[in-house]
Design a protein around this motif. Structure first.
Motif, PDB file in Angstrom:
ATOM      1  N   SER A   1      69.011  27.361  30.717  1.00 41.51           N
ATOM      2  CA  SER A   1      69.360  26.025  30.240  1.00 41.51           C
ATOM      3  C   SER A   1      68.214  25.384  29.463  1.00 41.51           C
ATOM      4  O   SER A   1      68.456  24.587  28.561  1.00 41.51           O
ATOM      5  N   ALA A   2      66.967  25.785  29.759  1.00 38.01           N
ATOM      6  CA  ALA A   2      65.841  25.291  28.957  1.00 38.01           C
ATOM      7  C   ALA A   2      65.965  25.800  27.525  1.00 38.01           C
ATOM      8  O   ALA A   2      65.676  25.084  26.562  1.00 38.01           O
TER       9      ALA A   2
ATOM     10  N   LYS B   1      68.776  23.580  21.449  1.00 39.01           N
ATOM     11  CA  LYS B   1      69.818  23.267  20.452  1.00 39.01           C
ATOM     12  C   LYS B   1      69.822  21.793  20.090  1.00 39.01           C
ATOM     13  O   LYS B   1      70.298  21.410  19.032  1.00 39.01           O
ATOM     14  N   ASN B   2      69.346  20.955  21.024  1.00 38.53           N
ATOM     15  CA  ASN B   2      69.381  19.501  20.799  1.00 38.53           C
ATOM     16  C   ASN B   2      68.310  19.021  19.836  1.00 38.53           C
ATOM     17  O   ASN B   2      68.228  17.839  19.552  1.00 38.53           O
TER      18      ASN B   2
ATOM     19  N   VAL C   1      60.134  18.900  14.182  1.00 36.95           N
ATOM     20  CA  VAL C   1      61.338  18.794  15.013  1.00 36.95           C
ATOM     21  C   VAL C   1      61.398  17.442  15.711  1.00 36.95           C
ATOM     22  O   VAL C   1      60.373  16.788  15.910  1.00 36.95           O
ATOM     23  N   TYR C   2      62.593  17.023  16.082  1.00 34.60           N
ATOM     24  CA  TYR C   2      62.744  15.817  16.882  1.00 34.60           C
ATOM     25  C   TYR C   2      64.013  15.939  17.696  1.00 34.60           C
ATOM     26  O   TYR C   2      64.890  16.748  17.407  1.00 34.60           O
ATOM     27  N   THR C   3      64.128  15.122  18.749  1.00 35.15           N
ATOM     28  CA  THR C   3      65.286  15.164  19.619  1.00 35.15           C
ATOM     29  C   THR C   3      66.446  14.460  18.931  1.00 35.15           C
ATOM     30  O   THR C   3      66.281  13.344  18.440  1.00 35.15           O
TER      31      THR C   3
ATOM     32  N   PRO D   1      62.489  18.902  25.215  1.00 32.22           N
ATOM     33  CA  PRO D   1      63.033  20.256  25.416  1.00 32.22           C
ATOM     34  C   PRO D   1      61.997  21.344  25.143  1.00 32.22           C
ATOM     35  O   PRO D   1      61.991  22.387  25.808  1.00 32.22           O
ATOM     36  N   ILE D   2      61.097  21.088  24.207  1.00 32.48           N
ATOM     37  CA  ILE D   2      60.065  22.084  23.900  1.00 32.48           C
ATOM     38  C   ILE D   2      59.054  22.156  25.033  1.00 32.48           C
ATOM     39  O   ILE D   2      58.676  23.232  25.483  1.00 32.48           O
ATOM     40  N   LYS D   3      58.649  20.988  25.535  1.00 34.87           N
ATOM     41  CA  LYS D   3      57.723  20.958  26.677  1.00 34.87           C
ATOM     42  C   LYS D   3      58.279  21.752  27.843  1.00 34.87           C
ATOM     43  O   LYS D   3      57.587  22.551  28.467  1.00 34.87           O
TER      44      LYS D   3
END
Lengths: 198, 198
Positions: free
Chosen positions: A44-45, A50-51, A61-63, B5-7
């Protein structure tokens, strides 16, 4: 002989940069040994990656949910001082210094053949348009490209591409690294340190 | 600075053997760059590892649904010739030779301190019980342990543990590797090659 799920995992993982099939196979057995809960957590990590979106201005990158990356959406950062980096990890290293108050531009890994690839050309074009729309010329473009022979070559290429886009184009300073020893410094580094003494 | 998510990905991945935080960070950005479809594929390949079980007889992995691993469930394999291996990958290497027709027993990575850990002791106990239930003594136990100083030490320990379990206990032969050059062979290897000349 090797169960199908392991084969599939190894095939995929061995395609990733700097992981070979042997390491991938060992990883597979290691993960099986960890058990269900930890396999779930890892899967799941990875799924959560994908988000992430790529910022349309700087390609960091950004959320998803935000409109731009955290640097580009920060009004206090100077938009007319632009640091061009190869990799996201370079950006992170620079950010950790907390000494840079401009914005970034992620170009992607530079090739060793001394030519920009299609994506890099498209990105540089996008940067030119951003600079044009932002007032014509940037105050400064900093090329945070590695101080290597290939890096020098690529820095020249990029400087030529961005001709007339900035009042000045700079590169990161060269000299002795903190903690380094003069005795073991190479000639190029020592020459640079001499020239740029302060 | 670094998206959540990257962390999270980096924290998990950096815990795996032989992957450091730097490599994990680079991997994260690489995966984001690959896009949704490939992230999905990787996440489900990892998820599928949950479907693997550990064979109750030999501790190799197998796809759930079967009762035992493919070696232990093969009636043509001799059950009284048992090869003890450290790692699943060692088993795979031996299987590729197609020269071994006995069964295996996966002991797990041997420690460098010259002592068996709790899991290894439990596994050896399970092997003893299997041998007892299978007729009292095995025909042969082959210790496919690496021919290193630590390997030698561990092989001795295991031989002592499995005292009276087999008619004979052997190790893999030592000598010149195929394709090797006498000039570059170390003394131990050459001595072994001389002693075991045929």
């Amino acid at each position: 002989m090797i169960p199908e799920p392991i084969k599939k995992f190894v095939n995929l993982i061995a395609q990733l940069p700097s992981i070979g099939p042997r390491q991938a196979t060992r990883l597979a057995f290691y993960l099986v040994g960890l058990g269900k809960a930890q396999i779930n957590e890892l899967a799941s990590a990875i799924d959560a990656l994908k988000n992430l979106r790529t910022c349309k201005d700087c390609f960091f990158v950004y959320t998803s949910g935000d409109a731009l990356c955290y640097v580009c959406s920060d009004a206090r950062r100077h938009k007319d001082v632009i640091m061009i980096v190869e990799k996201e990890t370079d950006l992170i290293s620079i950010e950790k210094t907390k000494k840079f108050n401009g914005r970034y531009f992620v170009l992607g890994d530079l090739k060793k053949n001394g030519a920009l690839d299609t994506i890099q050309k498209l990105r540089l074009n996008s940067l030119k348009i951003q600079i044009k729309n932002g007032g014509g010329t940037a105050k400064e473009i900093i090329l945070a490209i590695n101080p290597t022979t290939i890096g020098d070559l690529n820095a020249e290429l990029i400087t030529r591409e961005l001709n007339d886009c900035a009042q000045k184009t700079t590169r990161l300073g060269r000299g002795l690294p903190t903690g380094g020893e003069i005795e073991f410094a190479d000639e190029e580094t020592l020459s640079a340190a001499l020239e740029r003494r302060s």
